[in-house]
Structure formats: C-alpha cells, structure tokens
Design a protein around this motif. Structure first.
Motif, mmCIF file in Angstrom:
data_model
loop_
_atom_site.group_PDB
_atom_site.id
_atom_site.type_symbol
_atom_site.label_atom_id
_atom_site.label_comp_id
_atom_site.label_asym_id
_atom_site.label_seq_id
_atom_site.Cartn_x
_atom_site.Cartn_y
_atom_site.Cartn_z
ATOM 1 N N VAL A 1 0.846 -1.181 0.000
ATOM 2 C CA VAL A 1 0.000 0.000 0.000
ATOM 3 C C VAL A 1 0.889 1.240 0.000
ATOM 4 C CG1 VAL A 1 -1.768 1.282 1.269
ATOM 5 C CG2 VAL A 1 -1.822 -1.231 1.237
ATOM 6 N N HIS A 2 0.579 2.159 -0.900
ATOM 7 C CA HIS A 2 1.298 3.433 -0.962
ATOM 8 C C HIS A 2 0.292 4.574 -0.934
ATOM 9 C CE1 HIS A 2 5.467 2.246 -1.719
ATOM 10 N NE2 HIS A 2 5.000 1.276 -2.470
ATOM 11 N N THR A 3 0.505 5.517 -0.041
ATOM 12 C CA THR A 3 -0.309 6.723 0.021
ATOM 13 C C THR A 3 0.521 7.861 -0.547
ATOM 14 O OG1 THR A 3 -1.512 5.882 1.931
ATOM 15 C CG2 THR A 3 -1.609 8.258 1.525
ATOM 16 N N ILE A 4 0.002 8.502 -1.587
ATOM 17 C CA ILE A 4 0.785 9.409 -2.416
ATOM 18 C C ILE A 4 0.152 10.790 -2.436
ATOM 19 C CG2 ILE A 4 1.709 9.773 -4.749
ATOM 20 C CD1 ILE A 4 1.255 6.694 -5.165
ATOM 21 N N ARG A 5 0.986 11.795 -2.221
ATOM 22 C CA ARG A 5 0.533 13.185 -2.324
ATOM 23 C C ARG A 5 0.930 13.738 -3.684
ATOM 24 N NH1 ARG A 5 3.119 18.066 -1.142
ATOM 25 N NH2 ARG A 5 4.868 16.909 -0.220
ATOM 26 N N MET A 6 -0.002 14.348 -4.388
ATOM 27 C CA MET A 6 0.303 14.956 -5.676
ATOM 28 C C MET A 6 1.192 16.173 -5.454
ATOM 29 S SD MET A 6 -3.155 14.678 -7.984
ATOM 30 C CE MET A 6 -4.315 15.115 -6.690
ATOM 31 N N ALA A 7 2.430 16.085 -5.950
ATOM 32 C CA ALA A 7 3.391 17.163 -5.702
ATOM 33 C C ALA A 7 4.262 17.430 -6.921
ATOM 34 C CB ALA A 7 4.263 16.814 -4.505
ATOM 35 N N GLY A 8 3.825 17.018 -8.092
ATOM 36 C CA GLY A 8 4.621 17.215 -9.294
ATOM 37 C C GLY A 8 3.982 16.503 -10.466
ATOM 38 N N SER A 9 4.668 16.563 -11.605
ATOM 39 C CA SER A 9 4.086 16.010 -12.830
ATOM 40 C C SER A 9 3.923 14.494 -12.765
ATOM 41 C CB SER A 9 4.963 16.389 -14.035
ATOM 42 O OG SER A 9 6.293 15.891 -13.869
ATOM 43 N N VAL A 10 4.879 13.791 -12.144
ATOM 44 C CA VAL A 10 4.798 12.329 -12.091
ATOM 45 C C VAL A 10 3.646 11.881 -11.195
ATOM 46 C CG1 VAL A 10 6.005 10.200 -11.489
ATOM 47 C CG2 VAL A 10 7.257 12.078 -12.567
ATOM 48 N N THR A 11 3.557 12.448 -10.006
ATOM 49 C CA THR A 11 2.486 12.040 -9.102
ATOM 50 C C THR A 11 1.118 12.481 -9.621
ATOM 51 O OG1 THR A 11 2.983 14.004 -7.763
ATOM 52 C CG2 THR A 11 3.889 11.893 -7.025
ATOM 53 N N LYS A 12 1.060 13.555 -10.399
ATOM 54 C CA LYS A 12 -0.203 13.954 -11.010
ATOM 55 C C LYS A 12 -0.669 12.903 -12.002
ATOM 56 C CE LYS A 12 -2.500 17.631 -13.615
ATOM 57 N NZ LYS A 12 -2.344 18.980 -14.248
ATOM 58 N N ILE A 13 0.251 12.397 -12.811
ATOM 59 C CA ILE A 13 -0.106 11.334 -13.751
ATOM 60 C C ILE A 13 -0.483 10.071 -12.998
ATOM 61 C CG2 ILE A 13 0.856 9.784 -15.502
ATOM 62 C CD1 ILE A 13 2.399 12.201 -16.591
ATOM 63 N N MET A 14 0.253 9.765 -11.915
ATOM 64 C CA MET A 14 -0.086 8.585 -11.118
ATOM 65 C C MET A 14 -1.510 8.667 -10.577
ATOM 66 S SD MET A 14 3.414 7.834 -8.957
ATOM 67 C CE MET A 14 4.777 6.928 -9.709
ATOM 68 N N SER A 15 -1.936 9.869 -10.198
ATOM 69 C CA SER A 15 -3.278 10.034 -9.642
ATOM 70 C C SER A 15 -4.363 9.728 -10.665
ATOM 71 C CB SER A 15 -3.458 11.452 -9.106
ATOM 72 O OG SER A 15 -3.569 12.393 -10.168
ATOM 73 N N GLN A 16 -4.009 9.715 -11.942
ATOM 74 C CA GLN A 16 -4.985 9.482 -13.001
ATOM 75 C C GLN A 16 -5.002 8.034 -13.477
ATOM 76 O OE1 GLN A 16 -3.600 12.334 -15.890
ATOM 77 N NE2 GLN A 16 -4.259 14.108 -14.666
ATOM 78 N N LEU A 17 -4.080 7.201 -12.970
ATOM 79 C CA LEU A 17 -4.037 5.804 -13.402
ATOM 80 C C LEU A 17 -5.213 5.037 -12.804
ATOM 81 C CD1 LEU A 17 -0.209 4.984 -13.141
ATOM 82 C CD2 LEU A 17 -1.549 5.552 -15.182
ATOM 83 N N PRO A 18 -5.863 4.179 -13.619
ATOM 84 C CA PRO A 18 -7.044 3.457 -13.135
ATOM 85 C C PRO A 18 -6.675 2.113 -12.513
ATOM 86 C CG PRO A 18 -6.774 3.055 -15.462
ATOM 87 C CD PRO A 18 -5.650 3.990 -15.070
#
Length: 287
Positions: free
Chosen positions: A81-98
């Motif tokens: 389990v990973h809890t991720i904060r959107m803090a840049g371009s990579v994590t923004k794209i990660m937030s959109q993965l289904p």
C-alpha cells in the motif's frame, strides 16, 4: 556507516535493485485533497516483504519515477500500500491511473523504524497530515505486538478538518482502551468540538513519562525541529527520538547523490535516523 545506528533486520534487496518489478493497481482510494492511496499486487504472483519505515521507488511508465514510503501493514504479504501526495508532474499522472494499470516498483529501500530494541518502552508518535502514512506501518506493528510496549500515544495534527488523513483509523485507534490518540487542527469551523492548536500543544498535553518514552516523528523537515524541541521539553532526550526525513531520491541505492544529507545518503543511512546522530546537521542552513 560509522557513528550511525545500524539495524540488523533490513530486508534483502532484489537481485538487481535498478530493475523495476511489475505490479498491478487493484484499488485506488481518494483520501483527502491531493492525496490518494494505491493497493498493488505483484504481476508475477509472488509476495513482497518490507519493514515499517522503508520506501519504494514507484515508476509510472512514460512519466517517471518517485520515492514513496510504504503505508500498509507489513504482515500483509499479498499486497503493498502506498499513500501518495500529488506534488509534481509524475504524481499527477499517477493520480490518473485506473485500477488494472501496471506500474514498476523498485525496493524496498532504506532503514526501518526500530521495533524489537524498544520492547518495554512507552511510545509517542508525532506527525501531521501526510506524515501519518510513513508511520502507519509502525503503528500497525506496535498494535500487533501491543503487549510488548507500555503506553502508546499518537499526536496527529492537520491544517483543517478536511485534511485529516486516515480519519476512520484514527477514530478506531482512539476507541481502543490501550491507545491514546490526540488529533488537533490549526483551524476549524464554528461548532467543532475537537482540539484546535498545534501538534506541540498535543505533545505537551500527552500523558507520558519522558524517561521511559521513545518518540517517532514524521513531519516536514522545517517542522521536525520544533517537534523535537517539544519532545525534549517533556524529558525525551535526543537519543530516544527517531525521525524520518525526505529528499529527492533517484536511485535508492546510494549512487546518484541526490539524497545526500551531510555525510549520509538518506536512501541507505535513512530515511529513519536517531535524532542525536543528525542533530548537528539541522544547524547547517540549506544543507
């Protein structure tokens, strides 16, 4: 490394730690604003072992790689389990993965929180907002072995009532007879009945005896020192305070130098440090 606490319970690295292992996203949970959690399972059907406090390098294909602490229960070998904060371009794209998407995982890396050496001590956790994620595996493990520790106190701070991470779990832990949980917010709407103030105020109010307490701190680097000062005011000396720090990690194995902190590399000598061993580094501006 000479002069730094060593842990004998580190998990072995993969055969080639630079090659990602493929994992599939099986659950995505939106937490608070700008924070989401992934549940990942290995595509190869194997398991994944780690210790509380370690981190992985997560790779979104076509976007890039970021270092993220593991936030689940280390006894659950079937998923991570990973809890991720959107803090840049990579994590923004990660937030959109289904759900169903495939990502790369390298790790686990880093030194974990100490557990067995602290049997018999009272434990105090000090954190805020996203900082609860790296501490959560340790809290899980302490609760699994609850009879081996004295008092367990959790002091958690948040900017506001809408930013409280893992709020349901905080309520569950607060409902236990063997765990004290203090949740505080900096600002709250009219009628809010919870504690309003700083985490330091919660530390001052905690029912602990400093001489028998080990403390764990996970806050931003600028807020780590004030938290440590509040702990020392309660009689907890620097050699009984453990902190986890963050740098822009790239390789995870101490080669690239991006995470250098004084004479240490956070990906290998950290991210968990005993504070007395790095206290002098906090006095150096812009280190």
């Amino acid at each position: 490394m000479d002069g730094f606490a060593q842990h004998d319970d580190l998990m072995p690295l993969p055969v080639d730690p630079m090659i990602p292992r493929l994992f599939r996203i099986v659950k995505v949970k939106k937490e608070v604003r700008g924070v989401f959690t992934w549940h990942l399972v290995p595509v190869d059907g194997g398991d994944f072992s780690y210790r509380p406090g370690q981190f992985n390098m997560l790779y979104a294909f076509g976007a890039g790689e970021v270092a993220i602490s593991i936030s689940g229960d280390c006894r659950d070998k079937d998923k991570i389990v990973h809890t991720i904060r959107m803090a840049g371009s990579v994590t923004k794209i990660m937030s959109q993965l289904p759900v169903g998407a495939t990502v790369g995982v390298r790790g686990p890396f880093g030194r974990p929180w100490p557990i067995e050496p602290l049997y018999g001590a009272d434990l105090l956790f000090v954190t805020g907002t996203i900082g609860l994620a790296p501490l959560r595996p340790l809290i899980y493990e302490v609760l699994h072995q609850r009879d081996k520790f004295g008092k367990v106190v959790i002091c958690y701070g948040s900017r506001g009532t809408e930013d409280i991470l893992f709020e349901d779990e905080l309520h569950q832990w607060r409902g236990r007879f063997d765990t004290n949980v203090h949740v505080t917010v900096h600002s709250a709407p009219s009628g809010y009945r919870g504690r309003v103030g700083s985490v330091a105020a919660a530390v001052r109010a905690a029912s602990i005896e400093g001489a028998n307490t080990q403390a764990f701190v996970c806050r931003s680097e600028t807020m780590t020192k004030p938290a440590v000062d509040a702990l020392r005011a309660r009689g907890i000396t620097s050699d009984r305070i453990w902190v986890t720090l963050e740098r822009n990690m790239k390789c995870g194995v101490g080669l690239c130098g991006h995470c250098q902190f004084g004479p240490t590399f956070m990906c290998k000598d950290g991210p968990v440090y005993r504070f007395d061993q790095i206290e002098h580094l906090f006095e150096i501006r812009e280190l």
